[in-house]
Structures are given as C-alpha cells and as structure tokens.
Design an enzyme around this catalytic site. Sequence first.
Site, PDB file in Angstrom:
ATOM      1  N   ASP A 293       1.172 -39.126   0.247  1.00 38.72           N
ATOM      2  CA  ASP A 293       0.052 -38.252  -0.082  1.00 38.72           C
ATOM      3  C   ASP A 293       0.479 -36.813   0.126  1.00 38.72           C
ATOM      4  O   ASP A 293       1.382 -36.527   0.922  1.00 38.72           O
ATOM      5  CB  ASP A 293      -1.167 -38.563   0.798  1.00 38.72           C
ATOM      6  N   ASN A 470      -4.531 -34.608   1.447  1.00 41.49           N
ATOM      7  CA  ASN A 470      -5.098 -33.979   0.257  1.00 41.49           C
ATOM      8  C   ASN A 470      -5.775 -34.981  -0.677  1.00 41.49           C
ATOM      9  O   ASN A 470      -6.166 -34.625  -1.781  1.00 41.49           O
ATOM     10  CB  ASN A 470      -4.005 -33.220  -0.510  1.00 41.49           C
ATOM     11  N   LEU A 471      -5.883 -36.229  -0.257  1.00 43.45           N
ATOM     12  CA  LEU A 471      -6.655 -37.235  -0.982  1.00 43.45           C
ATOM     13  C   LEU A 471      -6.032 -37.599  -2.318  1.00 43.45           C
ATOM     14  O   LEU A 471      -6.717 -37.861  -3.303  1.00 43.45           O
ATOM     15  CB  LEU A 471      -8.112 -36.782  -1.157  1.00 43.45           C
ATOM     16  N   HIS A 472      -4.684 -37.618  -2.330  1.00 41.44           N
ATOM     17  CA  HIS A 472      -3.932 -38.049  -3.502  1.00 41.44           C
ATOM     18  C   HIS A 472      -2.996 -39.195  -3.127  1.00 41.44           C
ATOM     19  O   HIS A 472      -1.785 -39.126  -3.351  1.00 41.44           O
ATOM     20  CB  HIS A 472      -3.102 -36.889  -4.075  1.00 41.44           C
ATOM     21  N   PRO A 473      -3.505 -40.282  -2.542  1.00 36.68           N
ATOM     22  CA  PRO A 473      -2.619 -41.362  -2.099  1.00 36.68           C
ATOM     23  C   PRO A 473      -1.994 -42.109  -3.274  1.00 36.68           C
ATOM     24  O   PRO A 473      -2.665 -42.414  -4.262  1.00 36.68           O
ATOM     25  CB  PRO A 473      -3.551 -42.267  -1.293  1.00 36.68           C
TER      26      PRO A 473
END
Length: 546
Positions: A293, A470-473
């Site tokens: 992430d 950053n909530l992009h896994p």
Amino acid sequence: MQFDSEFDFIVSGAGSAGCAVAGRLAESGRHRVLLLEAGPADSAFWIKVPMGYPMLFTNPKVNWMFESEPESELNNRPMYNPRGKVLGGTSSINGMLYVRGHPNDYDTWAQMGNPGWGWHDVLPFFRKAEDQGRGADEYHGTGGPLAVSDQPNPSPVALAIIEAAKQTGIPANPDFNGARQEGTGLFQTTTRNRRRCNSARAYLSRAGRNLRIDTGAHATRLLFQGRDCIGIEYRQNGQIRRARARRGVVVSGGSFGSPQLLQLSGIGPADHLQSHGIGVVHDLPGVGSRLRDHFYASIIFRCHEPVTINELARSPLRQVIAGAQYVLARRGPLAANGIFAGVFTRTDDTRDRPNLQINTNIWSVASRDKKGMHVHDFPGFTMSPVHLDPVATGEVRLRNADPFADPVIRHNFFRDEVDRMAMVNAVRIVRNIASQPALARYMAGEIRPGPDVRTDDEITDWLRGNGIANLHPVGSCAMRPASAGGVVDHRLRVHGIGGLYVADASIMPSLPAGNTNAPSIMIGEKCAAMILEDAAAGRIQTSGAA
C-alpha cells in the site's frame, strides 16, 4: 452436493473490478451470471454526491471499516482501512480520482512474467472503459461505461497550489493520464453530470437480463470437485445458500476479501490453514503474502481567507444552502470532491519517474480515524504527500475460521530506510511549495507538523505518529508465475485450481504510481475479455453435472 441455483459464471464481490467483470460477461448475451455483494445496493444519497464521501468514511452500513494490526514502526498504531461494502465496492465510497499510474508500472508487470500486461496491452482496456469528457485521443476513449470528467469551479486555493508548484520548477501537466505523468495540474474524477459514477452505475445497468445481482450475500467459501471450483456458498437473509458455476467463479473481494475467501476455502499457506482447522485444498503460499500500500501524511495549513470546506462543515446554515444548491441544480461545494489539484514528482534526483504524489484538499482535518473525520474550527487546507514506491510488504491472514471475522492485516510500514527518507523528503517538497509567492495570499502558517519540526529525525518521529495507509492495498493474490510465489497466472487463473479466477487490485504484482480504482476497473475489463475469448474458443469446459 445440492445447489440452490446454477449459472455459467459467478462473480463474488461487486466492487470496482467485480462489477466490470459481471457486467461485461452478462452483456455479451452468451452467459448467465450471478453477482454476489455482501453489502446493500448503492442507493444512499451520499454515495451519489461528489462531496459525500466523508459521510461514508465510517458508515458501517456501506463500509467494512477494517483495521490493521498495530504497526511497530508507527508507535504501535493500527491503520484504519475503510473498504466499500456496497454495490460498487470502494468505488462507491472513495474520493473518485481518476489516475491510471505510470506506463512503466505495467511494463514492469509484464517483465515479472505476465505477458499481455504491458502498457500497450492494457491501454486499450483503459480506453474501452472510459467515457472521457474531454473527448477521445490516443490515450483516452469515449462511449465507455465509466464517466471521467473535469471538476466544476476549482478552488482558488487549489489553483494557487498549482502555481506555487510551478514556481518550484515542477512543470504544468493538463493530463496525468496522458503523454506523461510528471507535473502539476487538476485531477479528473469518475463523475458524470456532477454525480459519482461508481463501477455499479457504470456497468450493471448495461448487463441486461443475463445478470442476477444478490445483495446482502456474504460469501463464506468456495466449493470444489477435486481441484475444480464448481460453485460458491454464501449467507443471505440468515440462510446458507449454494450456487453452482458451470464455467467458472471469479473472486473480486479486494485485497483483503479475496485472500480471506481463498484461505477460508482451503487455498493458501498450508500451515496457516491447518492452524485454524481448515482442510487444505491447495497449498499456495502466496495467498495473502504480498500486500502493498502507499503511505502518506497530511501537511496542514491555516488559511487566511474563509474559502475552504471547513466553513461549510461547521455551519448548519451553509450546509442547508449547499444541499439545496446541489439537489436543485447540482451546483455549489457538494458538486466536486474538494481534491482539485495534484502533483507528481520525485523525492530525489536518482528516480527515473515520479515516486511522489501530492493530493491537495481544501479542508483541514483535526482527526481522521475509525471514529470519523473532524475538521478544524478555522479555515484550513491540506497537502498530502503519498509515497508511490514503498518497500514495505505486508500480509493478509485469517483471524480464525469464522468467515464473518475481519481478516488480520499487517502493512509493516516504515521499516525500511528508503521508505522513511522518501517521506522525509516529501515533507520538505510540500513545504517548498507552501513557501512560494503564489500561495502567500492564503498561507497563514503551517499547523501540522508545525515549524518546530525541522530535522530529519524530528520529521521521522512526526511521521511515525501521524503517517497512515493511503487506502490503495494491492498484491495479496499477486499475478506472478507459481515458481515466483504468485497466486494467479497472466490470465488471472488461480494456479493449480480449475475454473477459478481472481480479478481485483489483489492481483497487481506491484503498486501502480497513483490511485488504484481506475487500474482495478481495467483489470475487470481485461479479465472479462480473456474469459469471453477462452469461452468462445472452447478453452473453458463446462463442469460436470451437480
């Protein structure tokens, strides 16, 4: 084994990729498709409103609200991981930025042993998905299901930030998804007519009668006949149901949900599965093992003028006016997402492409966690540096054998010096932009981390206490050869299992340099195209009778 229903294909998870897969398979007219979604329909008012996503940030009706395990290098803080639990998945609750990443990201995927995933291979699927408001060109398409548009009335603060970035030597860039990524300019969003265009709205209305959508349907395990996946079990309205897939099951539960479902079904690291009493169908160590992430922090500034969202959030009267403006004419502050301006640049001169994204918000948040977002009681704005190429690699594991328990998530952020120094340099780059003449009219001073935090060690300590996911896994079911620890092959088939695919951000073998919604939708488009191609060529066999 008894089944309640039968379809050609079953898609588990109606998120960014899942809706694209299900919609495209069904609209072909050749296959009956079942789409399962654990959450409700995407009918909530705030899902439709561009500025509505802060209202969804901690709403358990549409949000899984996951948390990671405490991060040892971040003062033992857990990372909050909101994920969409609703038709459209996280595309229904995210900030709607349309960013594809850097072309070299996809060439790297191909070089990792994934033919057909280089930039020139995936660009046609980005274009196919897109209905670009600026018109078609060699990089963009029109007529696709996913609306991409410019935001109305960019904030004067955002425009000043762009000018300030240019004053530091960062070039202007009118299109982060065009000829080059590096530079500063305005973001585009997945909106149409100032309304969110999530993947459900984009794809499901086009699918026709061949698609059945079951909401409130929580997948509990995949069903097998030997090493072939022949269906899925799910709970809906308090009852356990089983659906049979004659030609294949596509898992699209996202980077946390997809590895969890595979592991619950007996596909994953054998020792981990056995420790929870789960029978091993296939020992596949890569399941859940390559979680990545982006990492970011928020540099917050007080604003001289009352031109930020903070004033709206603190005033019931302004909220009523803004609501009326939007409902009656789709105008006003609710018609845009508040993240107008962006920067793609490099944290040091050794980089051959941007490894830093700076998002700018025309509000400032006093707290942002599982309890919600709370803005400051004064005008403020934020520049958030995002490290696009982190070393940190984590994992997703089962907490226990209960399919309704949250998975165990470990990011392992900030353990590597490369990651720490990239973020220290990122803070300095933001401060350089903030010091430029173009922002002087609005700049009333830095309040977080504040002027007393100056040295590398001081900035690092501040990041340990304030940096977040950053909530992009991505990457937890990585597309790689089996010999390299992969979970799916280049056609998104799970290694060693027949009739089973994964299509979502979890298959990304490395992080793209940007937001992950657009790449996830591209993956859904490409997955559906490959399945249809194989089906038409007779390479997908119908499973035996139930």
